[in-house]
Design a protein around this motif. Structure first.
Motif, PDB file in Angstrom:
ATOM      1  N   LYS A   1      13.935  11.164  -9.968  1.00  0.00           N
ATOM      2  CA  LYS A   1      12.912  11.081  -8.962  1.00  0.00           C
ATOM      3  C   LYS A   1      11.594  10.234  -9.046  1.00  0.00           C
ATOM      4  CE  LYS A   1      13.508  15.451  -9.159  1.00  0.00           C
ATOM      5  NZ  LYS A   1      13.813  17.080  -8.554  1.00  0.00           N
ATOM      6  N   ALA A   2      11.058  10.556  -9.600  1.00  0.00           N
ATOM      7  CA  ALA A   2       9.557   9.597  -8.748  1.00  0.00           C
ATOM      8  C   ALA A   2       9.284   7.756  -8.125  1.00  0.00           C
ATOM      9  CB  ALA A   2       8.123   9.941 -10.000  1.00  0.00           C
ATOM     10  N   ASP A   3      10.209   7.393  -9.616  1.00  0.00           N
ATOM     11  CA  ASP A   3      10.832   5.920  -9.068  1.00  0.00           C
ATOM     12  C   ASP A   3      11.046   5.927  -8.009  1.00  0.00           C
ATOM     13  OD1 ASP A   3       9.601   5.627 -11.778  1.00  0.00           O
ATOM     14  OD2 ASP A   3      10.891   5.074 -12.905  1.00  0.00           O
ATOM     15  N   LEU A   4      12.468   6.750  -7.675  1.00  0.00           N
ATOM     16  CA  LEU A   4      12.338   6.344  -6.043  1.00  0.00           C
ATOM     17  C   LEU A   4      11.701   6.676  -5.436  1.00  0.00           C
ATOM     18  CD1 LEU A   4      16.702   8.759  -6.518  1.00  0.00           C
ATOM     19  CD2 LEU A   4      15.949   5.818  -6.704  1.00  0.00           C
ATOM     20  N   VAL A   5      11.239   7.468  -4.713  1.00  0.00           N
ATOM     21  CA  VAL A   5      10.712   7.648  -4.159  1.00  0.00           C
ATOM     22  C   VAL A   5       9.375   6.847  -3.472  1.00  0.00           C
ATOM     23  CG1 VAL A   5       7.864   9.319  -3.214  1.00  0.00           C
ATOM     24  CG2 VAL A   5      10.388  10.215  -4.437  1.00  0.00           C
ATOM     25  N   VAL A   6       8.800   6.096  -5.113  1.00  0.00           N
ATOM     26  CA  VAL A   6       7.920   4.665  -5.358  1.00  0.00           C
ATOM     27  C   VAL A   6       8.621   4.088  -4.304  1.00  0.00           C
ATOM     28  CG1 VAL A   6       6.524   3.452  -6.042  1.00  0.00           C
ATOM     29  CG2 VAL A   6       6.572   5.726  -7.180  1.00  0.00           C
TER      30      VAL A   6
ATOM     31  N   ALA B   1       0.359  -1.035  -0.008  1.00  0.00           N
ATOM     32  CA  ALA B   1       0.154   0.069   0.018  1.00  0.00           C
ATOM     33  C   ALA B   1       1.016   1.031   0.074  1.00  0.00           C
ATOM     34  CB  ALA B   1      -0.726  -0.166   1.163  1.00  0.00           C
ATOM     35  N   GLY B   2       2.106   1.815   0.490  1.00  0.00           N
ATOM     36  CA  GLY B   2       2.906   2.800   0.748  1.00  0.00           C
ATOM     37  C   GLY B   2       3.351   2.745  -0.699  1.00  0.00           C
ATOM     38  N   HIS B   3       3.614   1.764  -1.523  1.00  0.00           N
ATOM     39  CA  HIS B   3       3.808   1.844  -3.481  1.00  0.00           C
ATOM     40  C   HIS B   3       3.060   2.476  -4.030  1.00  0.00           C
ATOM     41  CE1 HIS B   3       7.473   0.255  -2.322  1.00  0.00           C
ATOM     42  NE2 HIS B   3       7.438  -1.361  -2.234  1.00  0.00           N
ATOM     43  N   ALA B   4       1.522   1.839  -4.134  1.00  0.00           N
ATOM     44  CA  ALA B   4       0.677   2.024  -4.496  1.00  0.00           C
ATOM     45  C   ALA B   4       0.518   3.887  -4.471  1.00  0.00           C
ATOM     46  CB  ALA B   4      -0.523   1.075  -4.239  1.00  0.00           C
ATOM     47  N   ILE B   5       0.087   4.299  -2.694  1.00  0.00           N
ATOM     48  CA  ILE B   5      -0.584   5.388  -2.017  1.00  0.00           C
ATOM     49  C   ILE B   5       0.627   6.536  -2.951  1.00  0.00           C
ATOM     50  CG2 ILE B   5      -0.693   7.129  -0.718  1.00  0.00           C
ATOM     51  CD1 ILE B   5      -2.870   5.544  -0.675  1.00  0.00           C
ATOM     52  N   LEU B   6       2.401   6.153  -3.142  1.00  0.00           N
ATOM     53  CA  LEU B   6       3.443   7.094  -3.754  1.00  0.00           C
ATOM     54  C   LEU B   6       3.134   6.976  -4.891  1.00  0.00           C
ATOM     55  CD1 LEU B   6       5.959   6.307  -1.253  1.00  0.00           C
ATOM     56  CD2 LEU B   6       4.895   8.568  -0.986  1.00  0.00           C
TER      57      LEU B   6
ATOM     58  N   ARG C   1      11.437  12.484   0.786  1.00  0.00           N
ATOM     59  CA  ARG C   1      10.025  13.139   0.457  1.00  0.00           C
ATOM     60  C   ARG C   1       9.113  11.607   0.690  1.00  0.00           C
ATOM     61  NH1 ARG C   1       7.568  16.563  -3.421  1.00  0.00           N
ATOM     62  NH2 ARG C   1       6.406  15.667  -4.457  1.00  0.00           N
ATOM     63  N   ALA C   2       9.226  10.289   0.810  1.00  0.00           N
ATOM     64  CA  ALA C   2       8.568   9.308   0.896  1.00  0.00           C
ATOM     65  C   ALA C   2       7.705   9.397   2.074  1.00  0.00           C
ATOM     66  CB  ALA C   2       9.085   8.300  -0.243  1.00  0.00           C
ATOM     67  N   HIS C   3       8.314   9.375   3.600  1.00  0.00           N
ATOM     68  CA  HIS C   3       7.985   9.492   4.475  1.00  0.00           C
ATOM     69  C   HIS C   3       7.139  10.651   4.756  1.00  0.00           C
ATOM     70  CE1 HIS C   3       8.270  10.152   8.678  1.00  0.00           C
ATOM     71  NE2 HIS C   3       8.825   9.265   8.758  1.00  0.00           N
ATOM     72  N   ASP C   4       7.359  11.773   4.292  1.00  0.00           N
ATOM     73  CA  ASP C   4       6.254  13.388   4.101  1.00  0.00           C
ATOM     74  C   ASP C   4       5.388  12.619   4.038  1.00  0.00           C
ATOM     75  OD1 ASP C   4       8.648  14.632   5.796  1.00  0.00           O
ATOM     76  OD2 ASP C   4       9.492  15.500   3.799  1.00  0.00           O
ATOM     77  N   LYS C   5       5.450  12.116   2.896  1.00  0.00           N
ATOM     78  CA  LYS C   5       3.469  12.222   1.260  1.00  0.00           C
ATOM     79  C   LYS C   5       3.481  11.172   2.130  1.00  0.00           C
ATOM     80  CE  LYS C   5       3.984  14.701  -2.212  1.00  0.00           C
ATOM     81  NZ  LYS C   5       2.845  14.987  -2.833  1.00  0.00           N
ATOM     82  N   LEU C   6       3.476   9.905   2.541  1.00  0.00           N
ATOM     83  CA  LEU C   6       2.579   8.464   3.305  1.00  0.00           C
ATOM     84  C   LEU C   6       2.169   9.503   4.893  1.00  0.00           C
ATOM     85  CD1 LEU C   6       4.965   5.275   3.128  1.00  0.00           C
ATOM     86  CD2 LEU C   6       2.548   6.253   1.283  1.00  0.00           C
ATOM     87  N   THR C   7       3.337  10.326   5.823  1.00  0.00           N
ATOM     88  CA  THR C   7       2.762  10.857   6.588  1.00  0.00           C
ATOM     89  C   THR C   7       1.027  11.485   6.170  1.00  0.00           C
ATOM     90  OG1 THR C   7       4.659  11.089   7.518  1.00  0.00           O
ATOM     91  CG2 THR C   7       3.146  11.897   8.824  1.00  0.00           C
ATOM     92  N   GLU C   8       1.562  12.356   4.829  1.00  0.00           N
ATOM     93  CA  GLU C   8       0.458  13.241   4.991  1.00  0.00           C
ATOM     94  C   GLU C   8      -1.485  12.704   4.324  1.00  0.00           C
ATOM     95  OE1 GLU C   8      -0.890  16.925   1.275  1.00  0.00           O
ATOM     96  OE2 GLU C   8       1.851  15.312   1.466  1.00  0.00           O
TER      97      GLU C   8
END
Length: 641
Positions: free
Chosen positions: A473-478, A426-431, A569-576
Motif C-alpha cells: 500500500k505504501a508503494d502505491l501511495v508513493v 519531489a512528490g514521490h520523495a515527500i510521500l 491518500r497521496a493527495h491528502d499527504k502532499l496537501t498536508e
C-alpha cells in the motif's frame, strides 16, 4: 593460422607453380628452335641460295636446318622434306655444315609433367575441398553428425572454487562430485554411486558456467563444453548423432565432465504446444536420455547442465538417474556480493577509501555478472577522469549508471519542463519520507536517465524475501505522488503524461494484489489467473477461461478501488506537507541530484555542503554513500517517468 590464411597460401602456391611451368614451357619452346629467330625459307629457295654461294653456314638437326646468309648474316630456318639427301647436295656448294643430335623423339620428364599437370591440379583441388568439407569439429558438410563440443583441459587459465564466490551452498553441493572424480574408490567401496547429472538452476549471470568450470578445474579432468542449440539442426537425426558422438568422445577421456549450457534449447517438454512437437529436437532429447541412463551406462562421465527455465524441461530428463540433483544458484546476498566484489576488485588498482561491503549493501539483487560489470564501469570511469586508482566516487557513479541509466545531460529541456519534473519527483520523495513502510530514498534526480526525465531511487533496508501488505500500500501511495504533485501545483488542465509508468506500475501491482496474493476481502484468498492464450498460425487462440465475466468485472472494480484509495491518500499527504514539496522542488532545481541524506537535510532547513570528492589516500567513505542496509533488487521501485 586460421582457415583464411591457409586458403590464401594454397592459392598463392598454385599461382606461382602455374607461372613457373609456363616459363619452363616457353623456355623449352625457345630451346627447340636453337635459340635463333629468323625468316622461314622455302626449301627450293634455300637450295637456290646455297647453290649461288649466298649462304655461309648451316646447322642440321633432324629435318630442321638453321643458318646465316654470307652477305649480311641474317638468320633463317628451313624444314627439309623426307628422302632428301641434303648433306650431299650442300657439300658441293662449299657451305659450312654443322650437325646436332635430334632429341625430339624422346619423352622427357618435363614433358610428362606438362602433359599431366592439368589432371594433377584438378585432383589436388578436389582433395583440398573434400578436406575442407570434412573440417575439424564436424563443422563441414560431411560432418553434420559430429559433436561440436570443445574440450578444455584447463592448461591455461584454470578456474577453481577460489575464483567462485557468493554461492557457497552450490559449491558445497558440487564438492562431492569433485571428490568422486579425484577418488572414485572412496564411494564405490561402500556401494555408493555418484550422481550422473547435476542441473544448475538460477537467474542469468549468477555464475552457473563459472562454477561448472571450477568443478573441472578442481578435479583436474577434461571438460567438454557445448550449448544446447548446437545439437539442433534443420535435418532430422543430426542432433541425435551429435549426442552419440559427444558421449563417445567423453568415454574415451573418462573420467570427464560434459557441460551443456542452456539445455532448455533441446530439453523442452515433448509434445508441448498447439503445433505439436519438433521431431528433430525430440529425437535429440530421446538420444540424450538414453545416453545418460540407458542400457549402456556412461561410466565416469558426469553431465552438468545449466538453465534459467527449469519449468519447461521434460520430466524424464529430471528424474533420478539422469539429473539426480538440482543445484540452485541464486542471486547472492549482501555477504555474497561482498565476496564477489572482492574477487573482481583484485584486478583493478583501488583507492584506500573503497569499501566493498558498502558497495555490496547498495547493490541489492545484483548477480555476479552485474557486479563484474559494475567494477569494470568504475575502472573505465576512473580512466576517463585521468585517475591512477579507482575510488569510491567512481563506484558510486558506476552504480547509479547501472541502476538508473546513463545521464542524458545533453538533452535540451525547457525551464517549464524542468520545473514540472522537479515537482513530480519531489512528490514521490515527500510521500516516500512520510510513509512509514516505504523504503528509504537513495537518490533523487531531475537529470534525464535512460528513458526517464527524472527519477527517485529507493532502496530497502534489508534482503527481502517477501513483501507485506502495508509495504504494498505504501508503494502505491508513493507511485501516485508524481501525478498528485502536478495537479496540486499546476492544476488538472496542466497535468502531463510523465506519470504513465507510475500508473502502469500501480495498476499492475493492484491487480496482482487482487488476483494473485489474496489481498481483497470481496474476492477472498483465491488465485484468478488471466486467460491463457497461445498463438497458432498467426492467430491468438484462447486455451482456457479461468474466470467468469462477472468475476472479471469485480476484479476491475477492486483494482480501481485500490488505486483510487492510494491516490486519495497521496493527495491528502502532499496537501498536508505542501511547504515541503515546494522546498524540495526548489532544491532539485538548484542541485539537480540529491542523495537521501541531503533530502532530509533540505527538509530540516539545513544547508547542503558538498565536498569536491574524496582524496585518493583518504580512508573515510564518501559522504554521499548511503548508510542503508542490505537490499533486494526485486523490490527496488524507481519512481518518476
Amino acid at each position: 593460422m586460421n582457415n583464411f590464411g591457409r586458403n590464401l597460401l594454397f592459392w598463392l602456391a598454385v599461382g606461382v607453380t602455374l607461372a613457373f611451368l609456363f616459363n619452363v614451357f616457353q623456355g623449352g619452346k625457345t630451346a627447340t628452335t636453337g635459340g635463333m629467330s629468323g625468316e622461314t625459307l622455302a626449301y627450293s629457295d634455300f637450295m637456290a641460295d646455297a647453290g649461288g654461294g649466298r649462304i655461309s653456314d648451316v646447322t642440321i638437326k633432324g629435318q630442321e636446318i638453321t643458318g646465316h646468309y654470307s652477305a649480311d648474316g641474317r638468320a633463317f630456318r628451313v624444314l627439309v622434306p623426307n628422302n632428301e639427301n641434303v648433306v650431299d647436295r650442300l657439300a658441293t656448294t662449299g657451305v659450312r655444315i654443322t650437325a646436332e643430335k635430334d632429341d625430339s623423339g624422346k619423352v622427357s620428364l618435363m614433358g610428362v609433367l606438362l602433359s599431366w599437370f592439368p589432371m594433377l591440379l584438378l585432383i589436388g583441388v578436389w582433395i583440398f575441398f573434400m578436406r575442407q568439407m570434412q573440417g575439424k569439429g564436424g563443422g563441414g558438410a560431411m560432418g553434420f553428425g559430429k559433436s561440436r563440443a570443445r574440450m578444455l583441459t584447463e592448461a591455461h587459465g584454470r578456474i577453481t572454487f577460489d575464483d567462485v564466490a557468493g554461492i557457497e551452498e552450490a559449491k558445497t553441493e558440487l564438492e562431492e562430485i569433485v571428490e568422486f572424480l579425484k577418488d572414485p574408490q572412496k564411494f564405490q567401496r561402500l556401494g555408493g554411486k555418484i550422481p550422473k547429472g547435476a542441473l544448475l538452476v538460477g537467474p542469468p549471470g549468477t555464475g552457473k558456467t563459472l562454477i561448472a568450470r571450477a568443478v573441472a578445474g578442481e578435479a583436474n579432468v577434461p571438460f567438454f563444453t557445448i550449448s544446447g542449440s548446437d545439437f539442433v539442426e534443420m535435418f532430422v537425426g543430426v542432433g541425435a548423432s551429435r549426442v552419440r558422438d559427444m558421449f563417445e568422445q567423453a568415454k574415451k577421456n573418462a573420467p570427464c565432465i560434459i557441460f551443456i549450457d542452456e539445455i532448455d534449447a533441446v530439453g523442452r517438454h515433448r509434445g508441448a504446444g498447439l503445433g505439436g512437437g519438433n521431431d528433430e529436437r525430440e529425437q535429440t532429447l530421446n538420444q540424450l536420455l538414453v545416453e545418460m541412463d540407458g542400457f549402456e551406462a556412461s561410466e565416469g562421465v558426469i553431465l552438468i547442465a545449466a538453465t534459467n527455465r527449469p519449468d519447461v524441461l521434460d520430466p524424464a530428463l529430471l528424474r533420478p538417474g539422469r539429473f539426480d540433483r538440482q543445484v540452485v544458484v541464486p542471486l547472492p546476498d549482501v555477504n555474497g556480493r561482498d565476496k564477489i566484489l572482492s574477487v573482481h576488485m583484485k584486478k583493478v588498482p583501488l583507492a584506500k577509501n573503497v569499501q566493498s561491503m558498502v558497495i555490496a549493501r547498495g547493490t541489492p539483487g545484483f548477480s555476479g555478472a552485474d557486479l563484474a560489470n559494475l567494477v569494470n564501469e568504475a575502472a573505465l570511469l576512473a580512466a576517463r577522469r585521468g585517475k591512477r586508482v579507482v575510488g569510491m566516487e567512481e563506484f558510486e557513479d558506476a552504480k547509479d549508471k547501472v541502476m538508473m541509466g546513463t545521464e542524458r545531460r545533453s538533452m535540451a529541456m525547457s525551464d517549464k519542463e524542468k520545473n514540472l519534473t522537479a515537482y513530480h519527483e519531489a512528490g514521490h520523495a515527500i510521500l516516500a519520507i512520510h510513509e512509514p513502510e516505504s523504503d528509504p530514498i537513495h537518490k533523487a534526480t531531475i537529470i534525464p536517465r535512460g528513458r526517464a526525465l527524472g527519477m527517485v531511487m529507493r532502496l530497502p533496508e534489508g534482503d527481502r524475501l517477501s513483501v507485506a501488505y502495508d509495504k504494498l500500500k505504501a508503494d502505491l501511495v508513493v507511485a501516485m505522488g508524481g501525478r498528485v504533485a502536478e495537479e496540486l501545483i499546476f492544476g488538472k488542465e496542466k497535468v502531463t503524461t510523465g506519470a504513465s509508468s507510475d500508473i502502469r506500475f500501480a495498476t499492475d501491482m493492484a491487480r496482482r494484489m487482487v488476483t494473485e496474493w489474496g489481498f481483497n476481502e470481496n474476492l477472498g484468498p483465491l488465485h484468478y489467473g488471466a486467460n491463457q492464450e497461445e498463438v497458432f498460425l498467426g492467430h491468438s487462440v484462447t486455451q482456457s477461461k479461468n474466470m467468469s465475466e462477472q468475476t472479471a468485472s469485480v476484479i476491475d472494480a477492486e483494482v480501481r478501488k485500490i488505486v483510487e484509495v492510494a491516490y486519495k491518500r497521496a493527495h491528502d499527504k502532499l496537501t498536508e506537507h505542501l511547504d515541503q514539496l515546494h522546498t524540495l522542488a526548489k532544491a532539485l532545481l538548484e542541485y539537480e541530484t540529491l542523495s537521501g541524506e541531503e533530502i532530509k537535510a533540505v527538509l530540516r532547513g539545513e544547508a547542503i555542503i558538498r565536498d569536491t570528492g574524496p582524496d585518493e589516500t583518504d580512508d573515510r567513505p564518501h559522504s554521499s554513500v548511503p548508510t542503508g542496509g542490505d537490499i533486494d533488487l526485486g523490490s527496488i521501485k524507481p519512481q518518476g517517468a
